[in-house]
Motif scaffolding. Structure first.
Motif, PDB file in Angstrom:
ATOM      1  N   ASP A  47     -20.122  -4.503  18.756  1.00 42.85           N
ATOM      2  CA  ASP A  47     -19.994  -5.682  19.624  1.00 42.85           C
ATOM      3  C   ASP A  47     -19.511  -6.932  18.873  1.00 42.85           C
ATOM      4  O   ASP A  47     -19.452  -8.014  19.453  1.00 42.85           O
ATOM      5  N   ALA A  48     -19.143  -6.787  17.603  1.00 46.88           N
ATOM      6  CA  ALA A  48     -18.656  -7.932  16.819  1.00 46.88           C
ATOM      7  C   ALA A  48     -17.305  -8.404  17.363  1.00 46.88           C
ATOM      8  O   ALA A  48     -16.494  -7.606  17.831  1.00 46.88           O
ATOM      9  N   GLU A  49     -17.099  -9.715  17.302  1.00 44.71           N
ATOM     10  CA  GLU A  49     -15.838 -10.284  17.757  1.00 44.71           C
ATOM     11  C   GLU A  49     -14.904 -10.492  16.574  1.00 44.71           C
ATOM     12  O   GLU A  49     -15.352 -10.719  15.451  1.00 44.71           O
ATOM     13  N   LYS A  50     -13.610 -10.444  16.856  1.00 45.23           N
ATOM     14  CA  LYS A  50     -12.595 -10.650  15.829  1.00 45.23           C
ATOM     15  C   LYS A  50     -12.696 -12.079  15.289  1.00 45.23           C
ATOM     16  O   LYS A  50     -12.715 -13.035  16.066  1.00 45.23           O
ATOM     17  N   PRO A  51     -12.759 -12.243  13.955  1.00 44.82           N
ATOM     18  CA  PRO A  51     -12.805 -13.584  13.381  1.00 44.82           C
ATOM     19  C   PRO A  51     -11.507 -14.346  13.647  1.00 44.82           C
ATOM     20  O   PRO A  51     -10.435 -13.755  13.778  1.00 44.82           O
ATOM     21  N   ILE A  52     -11.608 -15.657  13.698  1.00 38.21           N
ATOM     22  CA  ILE A  52     -10.432 -16.503  13.896  1.00 38.21           C
ATOM     23  C   ILE A  52      -9.613 -16.503  12.610  1.00 38.21           C
ATOM     24  O   ILE A  52     -10.161 -16.630  11.511  1.00 38.21           O
ATOM     25  N   ASP A  53      -8.307 -16.366  12.741  1.00 36.54           N
ATOM     26  CA  ASP A  53      -7.398 -16.381  11.602  1.00 36.54           C
ATOM     27  C   ASP A  53      -7.222 -17.824  11.140  1.00 36.54           C
ATOM     28  O   ASP A  53      -6.724 -18.653  11.881  1.00 36.54           O
ATOM     29  N   ARG A  54      -7.666 -18.131   9.931  1.00 39.00           N
ATOM     30  CA  ARG A  54      -7.617 -19.501   9.419  1.00 39.00           C
ATOM     31  C   ARG A  54      -6.332 -19.821   8.654  1.00 39.00           C
ATOM     32  O   ARG A  54      -6.197 -20.921   8.146  1.00 39.00           O
ATOM     33  N   ARG A  55      -5.439 -18.848   8.546  1.00 41.32           N
ATOM     34  CA  ARG A  55      -4.212 -19.103   7.799  1.00 41.32           C
ATOM     35  C   ARG A  55      -3.349 -20.119   8.534  1.00 41.32           C
ATOM     36  O   ARG A  55      -3.296 -20.139   9.761  1.00 41.32           O
ATOM     37  N   VAL A  56      -2.642 -20.951   7.770  1.00 43.15           N
ATOM     38  CA  VAL A  56      -1.775 -21.980   8.333  1.00 43.15           C
ATOM     39  C   VAL A  56      -0.406 -21.371   8.582  1.00 43.15           C
ATOM     40  O   VAL A  56       0.164 -20.728   7.710  1.00 43.15           O
ATOM     41  N   LYS A  57       0.095 -21.563   9.783  1.00 44.71           N
ATOM     42  CA  LYS A  57       1.414 -21.048  10.119  1.00 44.71           C
ATOM     43  C   LYS A  57       2.444 -22.132   9.873  1.00 44.71           C
ATOM     44  O   LYS A  57       2.265 -23.283  10.265  1.00 44.71           O
ATOM     45  N   LYS A  58       3.532 -21.756   9.227  1.00 46.09           N
ATOM     46  CA  LYS A  58       4.605 -22.706   8.971  1.00 46.09           C
ATOM     47  C   LYS A  58       5.476 -22.822  10.206  1.00 46.09           C
ATOM     48  O   LYS A  58       5.809 -21.847  10.848  1.00 46.09           O
ATOM     49  N   ARG A  59       5.873 -24.062  10.520  1.00 53.07           N
ATOM     50  CA  ARG A  59       6.673 -24.304  11.724  1.00 53.07           C
ATOM     51  C   ARG A  59       8.155 -24.131  11.461  1.00 53.07           C
ATOM     52  O   ARG A  59       8.916 -23.931  12.390  1.00 53.07           O
ATOM     53  N   GLY A  60       8.591 -24.249  10.211  1.00 51.64           N
ATOM     54  CA  GLY A  60      10.003 -24.048   9.918  1.00 51.64           C
ATOM     55  C   GLY A  60      10.852 -25.295  10.030  1.00 51.64           C
ATOM     56  O   GLY A  60      12.015 -25.301   9.682  1.00 51.64           O
ATOM     57  N   ASP A  61      10.255 -26.395  10.507  1.00 53.42           N
ATOM     58  CA  ASP A  61      11.022 -27.628  10.628  1.00 53.42           C
ATOM     59  C   ASP A  61      10.729 -28.592   9.485  1.00 53.42           C
ATOM     60  O   ASP A  61      11.182 -29.727   9.487  1.00 53.42           O
ATOM     61  N   GLY A  62       9.942 -28.153   8.519  1.00 53.43           N
ATOM     62  CA  GLY A  62       9.633 -28.976   7.364  1.00 53.43           C
ATOM     63  C   GLY A  62       8.477 -29.925   7.582  1.00 53.43           C
ATOM     64  O   GLY A  62       8.080 -30.641   6.674  1.00 53.43           O
ATOM     65  N   SER A  63       7.894 -29.940   8.756  1.00 50.92           N
ATOM     66  CA  SER A  63       6.829 -30.888   9.058  1.00 50.92           C
ATOM     67  C   SER A  63       5.491 -30.457   8.458  1.00 50.92           C
ATOM     68  O   SER A  63       4.558 -31.243   8.430  1.00 50.92           O
ATOM     69  N   ASP A  64       5.412 -29.237   7.941  1.00 51.89           N
ATOM     70  CA  ASP A  64       4.147 -28.765   7.399  1.00 51.89           C
ATOM     71  C   ASP A  64       4.024 -29.013   5.892  1.00 51.89           C
ATOM     72  O   ASP A  64       3.065 -28.582   5.285  1.00 51.89           O
ATOM     73  N   THR A  65       4.964 -29.712   5.291  1.00 55.22           N
ATOM     74  CA  THR A  65       4.913 -29.972   3.853  1.00 55.22           C
ATOM     75  C   THR A  65       4.248 -31.304   3.581  1.00 55.22           C
ATOM     76  O   THR A  65       4.227 -32.193   4.402  1.00 55.22           O
ATOM     77  N   ASP A  66       3.696 -31.420   2.370  1.00 57.39           N
ATOM     78  CA  ASP A  66       3.047 -32.648   1.945  1.00 57.39           C
ATOM     79  C   ASP A  66       4.000 -33.575   1.213  1.00 57.39           C
ATOM     80  O   ASP A  66       3.672 -34.713   0.923  1.00 57.39           O
ATOM     81  N   CYS A  67       5.171 -33.114   0.898  1.00 60.05           N
ATOM     82  CA  CYS A  67       6.124 -33.872   0.102  1.00 60.05           C
ATOM     83  C   CYS A  67       7.033 -34.711   1.014  1.00 60.05           C
ATOM     84  O   CYS A  67       7.651 -34.201   1.936  1.00 60.05           O
ATOM     85  N   ASN A  68       7.090 -35.987   0.749  1.00 59.05           N
ATOM     86  CA  ASN A  68       7.971 -36.858   1.510  1.00 59.05           C
ATOM     87  C   ASN A  68       9.210 -37.171   0.684  1.00 59.05           C
ATOM     88  O   ASN A  68       9.158 -37.950  -0.248  1.00 59.05           O
ATOM     89  N   MET A  69      10.294 -36.593   1.002  1.00 62.32           N
ATOM     90  CA  MET A  69      11.536 -36.800   0.245  1.00 62.32           C
ATOM     91  C   MET A  69      12.551 -37.490   1.083  1.00 62.32           C
ATOM     92  O   MET A  69      12.706 -37.379   2.200  1.00 62.32           O
TER      93      MET A  69
END
Length: 66
Positions: free
Chosen positions: A44-66
């Motif tokens: 009866d266990a439920e599937k855990p939530i996937d905590r991995r971060v999905k990349k959007r591909g538009d560059g908005s997921d990066t921390d670098c501001n260039m």
């Protein structure tokens, strides 16, 4: 309590047995126990939530501001 194997949970949840093994080792599935070298998971266990971060591909997921 009824239990299922990694292979059975994999078919039920649609993810690989290796990922389920990872969840068990990190204690992300309540009630999962290791018997010898085999993880068993409550049916009866439920599937855990996937905590991995999905990349959007538009560059908005990066921390670098260039």
């Amino acid at each position: 309590m009824n239990y299922m194997t990694l292979k059975e949970a994999s078919a039920k949840w649609g993810i690989t047995p290796r990922m389920i093994n990872y969840y068990c080792a990190r204690e992300r599935i309540p009630g999962a126990i290791k018997i010898a070298a085999v993880w068993v998971i409550p049916k009866d266990a439920e599937k855990p939530i996937d905590r991995r971060v999905k990349k959007r591909g538009d560059g908005s997921d990066t921390d670098c501001n260039m």
